[in-house]
Design a protein around this motif. Structure first.
Motif, PDB file in Angstrom:
ATOM      1  N   GLY A   1       0.824  -1.205  -0.216  1.00 53.19           N
ATOM      2  CA  GLY A   1       0.000   0.155   0.025  1.00 53.19           C
ATOM      3  C   GLY A   1       0.864   1.092   0.122  1.00 53.19           C
ATOM      4  O   GLY A   1       0.469   2.193  -0.520  1.00 53.19           O
ATOM      5  N   ASN A   2       2.072   1.450   0.883  1.00 51.59           N
ATOM      6  CA  ASN A   2       2.646   2.477   0.952  1.00 51.59           C
ATOM      7  C   ASN A   2       3.556   2.532  -0.342  1.00 51.59           C
ATOM      8  O   ASN A   2       3.621   3.873  -0.940  1.00 51.59           O
ATOM      9  CB  ASN A   2       3.754   2.168   1.941  1.00 51.59           C
ATOM     10  N   ALA A   3       3.917   1.567  -1.226  1.00 51.16           N
ATOM     11  CA  ALA A   3       4.697   1.552  -2.392  1.00 51.16           C
ATOM     12  C   ALA A   3       3.609   2.355  -3.505  1.00 51.16           C
ATOM     13  O   ALA A   3       4.145   2.859  -4.273  1.00 51.16           O
ATOM     14  CB  ALA A   3       5.062   0.111  -2.873  1.00 51.16           C
ATOM     15  N   VAL A   4       2.518   1.904  -3.640  1.00 52.20           N
ATOM     16  CA  VAL A   4       1.550   2.193  -4.521  1.00 52.20           C
ATOM     17  C   VAL A   4       1.293   3.429  -4.539  1.00 52.20           C
ATOM     18  O   VAL A   4       1.523   4.542  -5.338  1.00 52.20           O
ATOM     19  CB  VAL A   4       0.380   1.394  -4.714  1.00 52.20           C
ATOM     20  N   ILE A   5       1.066   4.293  -3.285  1.00 55.38           N
ATOM     21  CA  ILE A   5       0.655   5.505  -2.901  1.00 55.38           C
ATOM     22  C   ILE A   5       1.777   6.401  -3.114  1.00 55.38           C
ATOM     23  O   ILE A   5       1.682   7.598  -3.500  1.00 55.38           O
ATOM     24  CB  ILE A   5      -0.198   5.699  -1.636  1.00 55.38           C
ATOM     25  N   SER A   6       3.028   5.984  -2.535  1.00 52.01           N
ATOM     26  CA  SER A   6       4.000   7.216  -2.603  1.00 52.01           C
ATOM     27  C   SER A   6       4.443   7.231  -3.945  1.00 52.01           C
ATOM     28  O   SER A   6       4.678   8.202  -4.322  1.00 52.01           O
ATOM     29  CB  SER A   6       5.390   6.237  -2.117  1.00 52.01           C
ATOM     30  N   ALA A   7       4.475   6.213  -4.947  1.00 51.15           N
ATOM     31  CA  ALA A   7       4.597   6.503  -6.408  1.00 51.15           C
ATOM     32  C   ALA A   7       3.361   7.482  -7.097  1.00 51.15           C
ATOM     33  O   ALA A   7       4.166   8.410  -7.845  1.00 51.15           O
ATOM     34  CB  ALA A   7       4.656   5.369  -7.180  1.00 51.15           C
ATOM     35  N   ALA A   8       2.348   7.391  -6.589  1.00 48.77           N
ATOM     36  CA  ALA A   8       1.388   8.289  -6.878  1.00 48.77           C
ATOM     37  C   ALA A   8       1.547   9.549  -6.385  1.00 48.77           C
ATOM     38  O   ALA A   8       1.227  10.824  -7.342  1.00 48.77           O
ATOM     39  CB  ALA A   8       0.018   7.787  -6.549  1.00 48.77           C
TER      40      ALA A   8
ATOM     41  N   HIS B   1       4.238  11.843  -8.174  1.00 49.30           N
ATOM     42  CA  HIS B   1       3.998  11.951  -9.636  1.00 49.30           C
ATOM     43  C   HIS B   1       2.812  12.915  -9.793  1.00 49.30           C
ATOM     44  O   HIS B   1       2.208  12.954 -10.847  1.00 49.30           O
ATOM     45  CB  HIS B   1       4.220  10.903 -10.650  1.00 49.30           C
ATOM     46  N   ARG B   2       2.161  13.390  -8.718  1.00 46.70           N
ATOM     47  CA  ARG B   2       0.721  14.195  -8.774  1.00 46.70           C
ATOM     48  C   ARG B   2       1.107  15.299  -9.441  1.00 46.70           C
ATOM     49  O   ARG B   2      -0.099  15.704 -10.125  1.00 46.70           O
ATOM     50  CB  ARG B   2       0.074  14.163  -7.527  1.00 46.70           C
ATOM     51  N   THR B   3       1.979  15.802  -9.514  1.00 44.35           N
ATOM     52  CA  THR B   3       2.183  17.261 -10.168  1.00 44.35           C
ATOM     53  C   THR B   3       2.230  17.401 -11.798  1.00 44.35           C
ATOM     54  O   THR B   3       2.080  17.846 -12.391  1.00 44.35           O
ATOM     55  CB  THR B   3       3.446  17.929  -9.658  1.00 44.35           C
ATOM     56  N   GLU B   4       2.442  15.998 -12.410  1.00 46.53           N
ATOM     57  CA  GLU B   4       2.464  15.530 -13.719  1.00 46.53           C
ATOM     58  C   GLU B   4       0.918  15.452 -14.235  1.00 46.53           C
ATOM     59  O   GLU B   4       0.771  15.154 -15.397  1.00 46.53           O
ATOM     60  CB  GLU B   4       3.091  14.369 -13.924  1.00 46.53           C
ATOM     61  N   GLY B   5      -0.199  15.432 -13.453  1.00 46.70           N
ATOM     62  CA  GLY B   5      -1.660  15.278 -13.736  1.00 46.70           C
ATOM     63  C   GLY B   5      -1.951  13.891 -13.457  1.00 46.70           C
ATOM     64  O   GLY B   5      -1.223  13.363 -12.802  1.00 46.70           O
ATOM     65  N   LEU B   6      -3.477  13.809 -13.420  1.00 49.11           N
ATOM     66  CA  LEU B   6      -4.044  12.519 -13.095  1.00 49.11           C
ATOM     67  C   LEU B   6      -3.662  11.615 -14.067  1.00 49.11           C
ATOM     68  O   LEU B   6      -3.507  10.308 -13.410  1.00 49.11           O
ATOM     69  CB  LEU B   6      -5.480  12.850 -12.758  1.00 49.11           C
TER      70      LEU B   6
ATOM     71  N   VAL C   1      -0.353  10.418 -11.846  1.00 48.65           N
ATOM     72  CA  VAL C   1      -0.769   9.285 -11.012  1.00 48.65           C
ATOM     73  C   VAL C   1      -1.056   8.100 -11.888  1.00 48.65           C
ATOM     74  O   VAL C   1      -0.559   7.039 -11.087  1.00 48.65           O
ATOM     75  CB  VAL C   1      -1.818   9.985 -10.189  1.00 48.65           C
ATOM     76  N   GLY C   2      -1.953   8.245 -12.864  1.00 50.47           N
ATOM     77  CA  GLY C   2      -2.314   7.084 -13.361  1.00 50.47           C
ATOM     78  C   GLY C   2      -1.090   6.242 -13.978  1.00 50.47           C
ATOM     79  O   GLY C   2      -0.941   4.994 -14.079  1.00 50.47           O
ATOM     80  N   GLY C   3      -0.295   7.062 -14.532  1.00 57.48           N
ATOM     81  CA  GLY C   3       1.035   6.265 -15.252  1.00 57.48           C
ATOM     82  C   GLY C   3       1.968   5.805 -14.472  1.00 57.48           C
ATOM     83  O   GLY C   3       2.740   4.764 -14.653  1.00 57.48           O
ATOM     84  N   ASN C   4       2.034   6.379 -13.181  1.00 61.92           N
ATOM     85  CA  ASN C   4       3.031   6.034 -12.278  1.00 61.92           C
ATOM     86  C   ASN C   4       2.675   5.358 -10.813  1.00 61.92           C
ATOM     87  O   ASN C   4       3.294   4.956 -10.029  1.00 61.92           O
ATOM     88  CB  ASN C   4       3.848   7.128 -11.563  1.00 61.92           C
ATOM     89  N   LEU C   5       1.502   4.984 -10.819  1.00 56.20           N
ATOM     90  CA  LEU C   5       0.664   4.533  -9.747  1.00 56.20           C
ATOM     91  C   LEU C   5       1.289   3.170  -9.362  1.00 56.20           C
ATOM     92  O   LEU C   5       1.451   2.630  -8.220  1.00 56.20           O
ATOM     93  CB  LEU C   5      -0.872   4.227  -9.735  1.00 56.20           C
ATOM     94  N   PHE C   6       1.588   2.264 -10.373  1.00 54.58           N
ATOM     95  CA  PHE C   6       1.922   0.977 -10.154  1.00 54.58           C
ATOM     96  C   PHE C   6       3.370   0.768 -10.653  1.00 54.58           C
ATOM     97  O   PHE C   6       3.856  -0.253 -10.818  1.00 54.58           O
ATOM     98  CB  PHE C   6       1.154  -0.109 -10.909  1.00 54.58           C
ATOM     99  N   LYS C   7       4.193   1.904 -10.381  1.00 56.99           N
ATOM    100  CA  LYS C   7       5.415   1.969 -10.860  1.00 56.99           C
ATOM    101  C   LYS C   7       6.427   0.883 -10.159  1.00 56.99           C
ATOM    102  O   LYS C   7       7.015  -0.017 -10.475  1.00 56.99           O
ATOM    103  CB  LYS C   7       6.065   3.006 -10.765  1.00 56.99           C
ATOM    104  N   LEU C   8       6.200   1.165  -8.400  1.00 57.18           N
ATOM    105  CA  LEU C   8       6.892   0.265  -7.755  1.00 57.18           C
ATOM    106  C   LEU C   8       6.299  -1.231  -7.346  1.00 57.18           C
ATOM    107  O   LEU C   8       7.032  -2.110  -7.414  1.00 57.18           O
ATOM    108  CB  LEU C   8       7.156   0.900  -6.576  1.00 57.18           C
TER     109      LEU C   8
END
Length: 159
Positions: free
Chosen positions: A105-112, A115-120, A124-131
């Motif tokens: 849970g921490n890894a998913v939300i930390s990435a989101a 990257h929230r300044t890059e847009g939703l 957020v959507g592109g990097n949500l599952f990055k880690l």
């Protein structure tokens, strides 16, 4: 350091190595292990309390209470990460805060959040599952392989 390696070092390098070993900060390994144990144990204790809550108040069995408990722990970890609390837990407990459910849970939300300044969509959507993407990918793949092997064994009468 081995004697062969010491012989290869110049006197200045040997002097530097000795000075570095004297000035090196000694890590409190036992203290860190104890903090990790207490942090991880506390998270597991909270998880057990949540599971008992589901069993007692929602008539789940021990077998069926696992999934909502896991979901609740992931949600709590995401919420605490969003409020910046989970980072402090991680600073205190170190590896103890990396229990697979709450760590996921921490890894998913930390990435989101990062990257929230890059847009939703792209941020957020592109990097949500990055880690956590690799964990999800290999988890699903290994579950498929195990289910495939089990199906073959059942068909052959092995199970």
């Amino acid at each position: 350091m081995s004697n062969n390696k010491k012989k290869l070092l110049t006197p200045v390098q040997q002097q530097y190595q000795e000075m570095q070993s004297q000035l090196e900060t000694k890590r409190p390994v036992f203290k860190n292990c104890l903090k990790a144990f207490l942090t991880g144990g506390s998270i597991c204790l909270i998880g057990q309390a949540i599971q008992i809550f589901y069993i007692y108040y929602f008539d789940f069995t021990e077998q069926t209470a696992g999934n909502p408990t896991a979901g609740t722990l992931i949600f709590i970890a995401m919420l605490l990460t969003g409020f910046g609390v989970y980072d402090r837990i991680g600073q205190f407990g170190g590896a103890g805060s990396a229990i697979p459910l709450t760590g996921f849970g921490n890894a998913v939300i930390s990435a989101a959040i990062e990257h929230r300044t890059e847009g939703l969509v792209l941020g957020v959507g592109g990097n949500l599952f990055k880690l956590a993407g690799s964990v999800i990918l290999f988890g699903v793949f290994s579950a498929f392989v195990v289910a495939f092997i089990k199906t073959i064994l059942i068909q052959w009468g092995g199970l």
